[in-house]
Design a protein around this motif. Structure first.
Motif, mmCIF file in Angstrom:
data_model
loop_
_atom_site.group_PDB
_atom_site.id
_atom_site.type_symbol
_atom_site.label_atom_id
_atom_site.label_comp_id
_atom_site.label_asym_id
_atom_site.label_seq_id
_atom_site.Cartn_x
_atom_site.Cartn_y
_atom_site.Cartn_z
ATOM 1 N N PRO A 95 0.814 -1.225 0.000
ATOM 2 C CA PRO A 95 0.000 0.000 0.000
ATOM 3 C C PRO A 95 0.845 1.273 0.000
ATOM 4 O O PRO A 95 0.458 2.280 -0.605
ATOM 5 C CB PRO A 95 -0.815 -0.081 1.288
ATOM 6 C CG PRO A 95 -0.679 -1.464 1.777
ATOM 7 C CD PRO A 95 0.532 -2.058 1.160
ATOM 8 N N ALA A 96 2.011 1.209 0.639
ATOM 9 C CA ALA A 96 2.879 2.391 0.659
ATOM 10 C C ALA A 96 3.394 2.711 -0.737
ATOM 11 O O ALA A 96 3.425 3.885 -1.140
ATOM 12 C CB ALA A 96 4.048 2.171 1.613
ATOM 13 N N MET A 97 3.794 1.697 -1.485
ATOM 14 C CA MET A 97 4.296 1.929 -2.842
ATOM 15 C C MET A 97 3.197 2.453 -3.757
ATOM 16 O O MET A 97 3.440 3.356 -4.560
ATOM 17 C CB MET A 97 4.891 0.645 -3.407
ATOM 18 C CG MET A 97 6.212 0.279 -2.778
ATOM 19 S SD MET A 97 6.907 -1.204 -3.478
ATOM 20 C CE MET A 97 7.487 -0.579 -5.034
ATOM 21 N N VAL A 98 1.999 1.920 -3.623
ATOM 22 C CA VAL A 98 0.885 2.408 -4.438
ATOM 23 C C VAL A 98 0.576 3.859 -4.074
ATOM 24 O O VAL A 98 0.375 4.704 -4.948
ATOM 25 C CB VAL A 98 -0.359 1.509 -4.265
ATOM 26 C CG1 VAL A 98 -1.577 2.128 -4.932
ATOM 27 C CG2 VAL A 98 -0.092 0.129 -4.831
ATOM 28 N N GLY A 99 0.573 4.167 -2.787
ATOM 29 C CA GLY A 99 0.291 5.537 -2.344
ATOM 30 C C GLY A 99 1.330 6.535 -2.815
ATOM 31 O O GLY A 99 0.995 7.623 -3.287
ATOM 32 N N VAL A 100 2.599 6.176 -2.702
ATOM 33 C CA VAL A 100 3.668 7.068 -3.160
ATOM 34 C C VAL A 100 3.578 7.261 -4.670
ATOM 35 O O VAL A 100 3.752 8.379 -5.173
ATOM 36 C CB VAL A 100 5.049 6.511 -2.741
ATOM 37 C CG1 VAL A 100 6.174 7.231 -3.457
ATOM 38 C CG2 VAL A 100 5.237 6.630 -1.238
ATOM 39 N N GLY A 101 3.304 6.188 -5.382
ATOM 40 C CA GLY A 101 3.164 6.301 -6.835
ATOM 41 C C GLY A 101 2.016 7.204 -7.240
ATOM 42 O O GLY A 101 2.147 8.013 -8.156
ATOM 43 N N MET A 102 0.901 7.081 -6.541
ATOM 44 C CA MET A 102 -0.247 7.941 -6.841
ATOM 45 C C MET A 102 0.064 9.399 -6.536
ATOM 46 O O MET A 102 -0.305 10.296 -7.291
ATOM 47 C CB MET A 102 -1.468 7.476 -6.066
ATOM 48 C CG MET A 102 -2.012 6.144 -6.552
ATOM 49 S SD MET A 102 -3.363 5.505 -5.558
ATOM 50 C CE MET A 102 -4.649 6.673 -5.945
ATOM 51 N N TRP A 103 0.769 9.637 -5.430
ATOM 52 C CA TRP A 103 1.122 11.004 -5.053
ATOM 53 C C TRP A 103 2.062 11.619 -6.075
ATOM 54 O O TRP A 103 1.866 12.759 -6.510
ATOM 55 C CB TRP A 103 1.746 11.002 -3.658
ATOM 56 C CG TRP A 103 2.067 12.363 -3.153
ATOM 57 C CD1 TRP A 103 1.198 13.273 -2.640
ATOM 58 C CD2 TRP A 103 3.347 12.993 -3.128
ATOM 59 N NE1 TRP A 103 1.864 14.423 -2.286
ATOM 60 C CE2 TRP A 103 3.182 14.266 -2.582
ATOM 61 C CE3 TRP A 103 4.613 12.574 -3.511
ATOM 62 C CZ2 TRP A 103 4.245 15.136 -2.408
ATOM 63 C CZ3 TRP A 103 5.662 13.449 -3.338
ATOM 64 C CH2 TRP A 103 5.469 14.713 -2.798
#
Length: 84
Positions: A53-61
């Motif tokens: 979830p952290a990687m997906v969140g950083v990518g979205m940001w």
């Protein structure tokens, strides 16, 4: 400052957009791996539980910020209409 003295590297925003998409894909891949291991052996890596979830969140940001900067330039990212 005038526009001529302020040089903006637009390629860096395009690189950030690509990196954001890459982070999202890797996060989804880690999540699928964790879900697959949970289904097969009944356990998953605790690190995968937080990393995906952290990687997906950083990518979205990163993608969102890069799209905002490219929209300021008046360029549509990836054929989109510039909406976030």
């Amino acid at each position: 400052m005038s526009e001529s003295t302020l040089k903006v590297n637009w390629d860096s925003y395009e690189d950030q957009l690509a990196e954001g998409k890459r982070n999202i894909k890797m996060g989804i891949g880690v999540g699928v791996f964790g879900a697959g291991s949970l289904a097969l052996i009944g356990a998953t890596c605790p690190l995968c539980f937080f990393v995906a979830p952290a990687m997906v969140g950083v990518g979205m940001w990163k993608s969102r910020k890069a799209k905002e900067k490219l929209a300021e330039r008046g360029e549509c990212a990836d054929g989109e209409d510039g909406s976030l």
